[in-house]
Motif scaffolding. Sequence first.
Motif, PDB file in Angstrom:
ATOM      1  N   MET A   1      15.824 -18.196 -49.884  1.00 21.21           N
ATOM      2  CA  MET A   1      16.886 -19.167 -49.981  1.00 21.21           C
ATOM      3  C   MET A   1      16.414 -20.481 -49.370  1.00 21.21           C
ATOM      4  SD  MET A   1      20.657 -18.889 -48.409  1.00 21.21           S
ATOM      5  CE  MET A   1      21.699 -20.300 -48.363  1.00 21.21           C
ATOM      6  N   THR A   2      16.715 -21.552 -50.002  1.00 24.78           N
ATOM      7  CA  THR A   2      16.362 -22.867 -49.503  1.00 24.78           C
ATOM      8  C   THR A   2      17.507 -23.409 -48.655  1.00 24.78           C
ATOM      9  OG1 THR A   2      15.062 -23.300 -51.472  1.00 24.78           O
ATOM     10  CG2 THR A   2      15.710 -25.205 -50.146  1.00 24.78           C
ATOM     11  N   ASN A   3      17.172 -23.898 -47.465  1.00 23.39           N
ATOM     12  CA  ASN A   3      18.180 -24.470 -46.583  1.00 23.39           C
ATOM     13  C   ASN A   3      18.432 -25.909 -47.012  1.00 23.39           C
ATOM     14  OD1 ASN A   3      19.668 -25.634 -44.534  1.00 23.39           O
ATOM     15  ND2 ASN A   3      18.644 -24.497 -42.938  1.00 23.39           N
ATOM     16  N   THR A   4      19.681 -26.189 -47.399  1.00 20.85           N
ATOM     17  CA  THR A   4      20.037 -27.539 -47.809  1.00 20.85           C
ATOM     18  C   THR A   4      20.907 -28.232 -46.764  1.00 20.85           C
ATOM     19  OG1 THR A   4      21.950 -26.686 -48.998  1.00 20.85           O
ATOM     20  CG2 THR A   4      19.897 -26.968 -50.263  1.00 20.85           C
ATOM     21  N   ARG A   5      21.120 -27.585 -45.635  1.00 17.86           N
ATOM     22  CA  ARG A   5      21.926 -28.179 -44.573  1.00 17.86           C
ATOM     23  C   ARG A   5      21.133 -29.255 -43.850  1.00 17.86           C
ATOM     24  NH1 ARG A   5      25.772 -23.948 -41.685  1.00 17.86           N
ATOM     25  NH2 ARG A   5      25.921 -22.426 -43.322  1.00 17.86           N
ATOM     26  N   THR A   6      21.848 -30.216 -43.348  1.00 18.82           N
ATOM     27  CA  THR A   6      21.246 -31.208 -42.475  1.00 18.82           C
ATOM     28  C   THR A   6      20.998 -30.542 -41.123  1.00 18.82           C
ATOM     29  OG1 THR A   6      22.456 -32.965 -43.578  1.00 18.82           O
ATOM     30  CG2 THR A   6      21.599 -33.448 -41.371  1.00 18.82           C
TER      31      THR A   6
ATOM     32  N   LEU B   1      29.473 -15.321 -32.452  1.00 21.74           N
ATOM     33  CA  LEU B   1      30.311 -15.842 -33.526  1.00 21.74           C
ATOM     34  C   LEU B   1      29.423 -16.032 -34.744  1.00 21.74           C
ATOM     35  CD1 LEU B   1      32.147 -18.678 -31.575  1.00 21.74           C
ATOM     36  CD2 LEU B   1      33.186 -16.569 -32.404  1.00 21.74           C
ATOM     37  N   GLY B   2      30.046 -16.016 -35.901  1.00 21.15           N
ATOM     38  CA  GLY B   2      29.317 -16.410 -37.095  1.00 21.15           C
ATOM     39  C   GLY B   2      28.585 -15.285 -37.787  1.00 21.15           C
ATOM     40  N   HIS B   3      27.912 -15.689 -38.807  1.00 23.01           N
ATOM     41  CA  HIS B   3      27.117 -14.759 -39.599  1.00 23.01           C
ATOM     42  C   HIS B   3      25.642 -15.096 -39.392  1.00 23.01           C
ATOM     43  CE1 HIS B   3      26.676 -18.039 -42.472  1.00 23.01           C
ATOM     44  NE2 HIS B   3      27.973 -18.218 -42.360  1.00 23.01           N
ATOM     45  N   THR B   4      24.787 -14.434 -40.111  1.00 24.19           N
ATOM     46  CA  THR B   4      23.353 -14.542 -39.844  1.00 24.19           C
ATOM     47  C   THR B   4      22.757 -15.899 -40.180  1.00 24.19           C
ATOM     48  OG1 THR B   4      22.862 -13.602 -42.028  1.00 24.19           O
ATOM     49  CG2 THR B   4      22.993 -12.068 -40.146  1.00 24.19           C
ATOM     50  N   ARG B   5      23.463 -16.758 -40.862  1.00 25.14           N
ATOM     51  CA  ARG B   5      22.937 -18.087 -41.179  1.00 25.14           C
ATOM     52  C   ARG B   5      23.659 -19.195 -40.419  1.00 25.14           C
ATOM     53  NH1 ARG B   5      19.141 -17.780 -45.141  1.00 25.14           N
ATOM     54  NH2 ARG B   5      19.178 -15.856 -46.317  1.00 25.14           N
TER      55      ARG B   5
ATOM     56  N   ALA C   1      24.380 -18.397 -20.739  1.00 17.32           N
ATOM     57  CA  ALA C   1      23.422 -18.902 -21.723  1.00 17.32           C
ATOM     58  C   ALA C   1      24.118 -18.973 -23.081  1.00 17.32           C
ATOM     59  CB  ALA C   1      22.197 -18.007 -21.810  1.00 17.32           C
ATOM     60  N   VAL C   2      23.840 -20.058 -23.813  1.00 19.16           N
ATOM     61  CA  VAL C   2      24.420 -20.241 -25.145  1.00 19.16           C
ATOM     62  C   VAL C   2      23.326 -20.747 -26.073  1.00 19.16           C
ATOM     63  CG1 VAL C   2      26.116 -21.503 -26.531  1.00 19.16           C
ATOM     64  CG2 VAL C   2      26.706 -20.784 -24.201  1.00 19.16           C
ATOM     65  N   GLU C   3      23.261 -20.118 -27.251  1.00 18.32           N
ATOM     66  CA  GLU C   3      22.345 -20.552 -28.305  1.00 18.32           C
ATOM     67  C   GLU C   3      23.160 -20.742 -29.585  1.00 18.32           C
ATOM     68  OE1 GLU C   3      18.615 -18.202 -28.649  1.00 18.32           O
ATOM     69  OE2 GLU C   3      19.523 -17.016 -27.047  1.00 18.32           O
ATOM     70  N   ALA C   4      22.783 -21.737 -30.392  1.00 18.07           N
ATOM     71  CA  ALA C   4      23.445 -21.962 -31.681  1.00 18.07           C
ATOM     72  C   ALA C   4      22.432 -22.525 -32.663  1.00 18.07           C
ATOM     73  CB  ALA C   4      24.617 -22.924 -31.523  1.00 18.07           C
ATOM     74  N   TRP C   5      22.434 -21.965 -33.885  1.00 17.99           N
ATOM     75  CA  TRP C   5      21.529 -22.493 -34.910  1.00 17.99           C
ATOM     76  C   TRP C   5      21.976 -22.088 -36.302  1.00 17.99           C
ATOM     77  CZ3 TRP C   5      20.232 -18.160 -32.029  1.00 17.99           C
ATOM     78  CH2 TRP C   5      19.852 -17.022 -32.726  1.00 17.99           C
ATOM     79  N   HIS C   6      21.603 -22.938 -37.255  1.00 21.07           N
ATOM     80  CA  HIS C   6      21.733 -22.656 -38.687  1.00 21.07           C
ATOM     81  C   HIS C   6      20.331 -22.370 -39.187  1.00 21.07           C
ATOM     82  CE1 HIS C   6      25.480 -25.429 -39.308  1.00 21.07           C
ATOM     83  NE2 HIS C   6      25.835 -24.249 -38.857  1.00 21.07           N
ATOM     84  N   GLU C   7      20.022 -21.158 -39.446  1.00 17.01           N
ATOM     85  CA  GLU C   7      18.759 -20.772 -40.064  1.00 17.01           C
ATOM     86  C   GLU C   7      17.533 -21.296 -39.321  1.00 17.01           C
ATOM     87  OE1 GLU C   7      18.836 -21.131 -44.332  1.00 17.01           O
ATOM     88  OE2 GLU C   7      21.015 -21.010 -44.365  1.00 17.01           O
TER      89      GLU C   7
ATOM     90  N   GLU D   1      16.668 -24.833 -37.478  1.00 21.59           N
ATOM     91  CA  GLU D   1      17.345 -25.199 -36.243  1.00 21.59           C
ATOM     92  C   GLU D   1      16.962 -24.328 -35.050  1.00 21.59           C
ATOM     93  OE1 GLU D   1      21.421 -27.449 -37.616  1.00 21.59           O
ATOM     94  OE2 GLU D   1      21.575 -25.639 -36.418  1.00 21.59           O
ATOM     95  N   LEU D   2      15.969 -23.464 -35.206  1.00 17.72           N
ATOM     96  CA  LEU D   2      15.577 -22.634 -34.066  1.00 17.72           C
ATOM     97  C   LEU D   2      15.125 -23.488 -32.878  1.00 17.72           C
ATOM     98  CD1 LEU D   2      13.779 -19.600 -35.706  1.00 17.72           C
ATOM     99  CD2 LEU D   2      15.972 -19.620 -34.496  1.00 17.72           C
TER     100      LEU D   2
END
Length: 152
Positions: A1-6, A76-80, A129-135, A138-139
Motif C-alpha cells: 500500500m502506498t502512503n498518501t498521507r502528509t 487507540l487506533g488501528h495498525t495504520r 510514555a506516548v508514541e503516535a504514528w501513521h505508518e 512517521e516512525l
Amino acid sequence: MTNTRTIRDPEQRKKDLLARLAEEVDIWVASASADGTPYLVPLAFHWDGTDIWLCTRLTNPTGRNLRTGGRARLSLGHTRDVVLIDGEVTTLSVGDVPAAAIEEFAAKCGWDPRNSGPAYGWFRVRPTAVEAWHEEPELAGRHLMRDGAWVV
C-alpha cells in the motif's frame, strides 16, 4: 500500500492525540498477570488532561492485573494510525476518585459505574510514555512523551 498521507510533525501528532483522547470512548488495555499471561481488552475511558481513568470489575483478569501489576499499555487506533500509551496505574475506590472525573467519565461513556455496585474499581493511569504514528514514514519522531514528560 502506498502512503498518501502528509507526514505530520510531532506537534501535529500531539494535537491529534489530545483530540482523540477527548473524543474516543474506548481504549485497548493491555495488562499481564503475575505469571506473565497477557490480557487485552477494550474499556471505556476518560482523559482529564493529565490522567486516563478506567473502571472495571476488581475480580476480572484486567482488574486484578491493573491492581497488582501497577502498569498498563493502552492503545487507540488501528495498525495504520497508532497511539501507544504506557502508564503507571493506581487503584482507587469510588470515594477516592475526584467527583469531576466520575461525572465526566459517565457523561462521555454513557455508563455510571457507581450504579453497578462495589465490584467495580477505578484505575488512574498516569502516562509515562506516548508514541503516535501513521505508518512507516512517521516512525521517526513518534515519541511524544518519555519518562512522564511531553517531549513536544
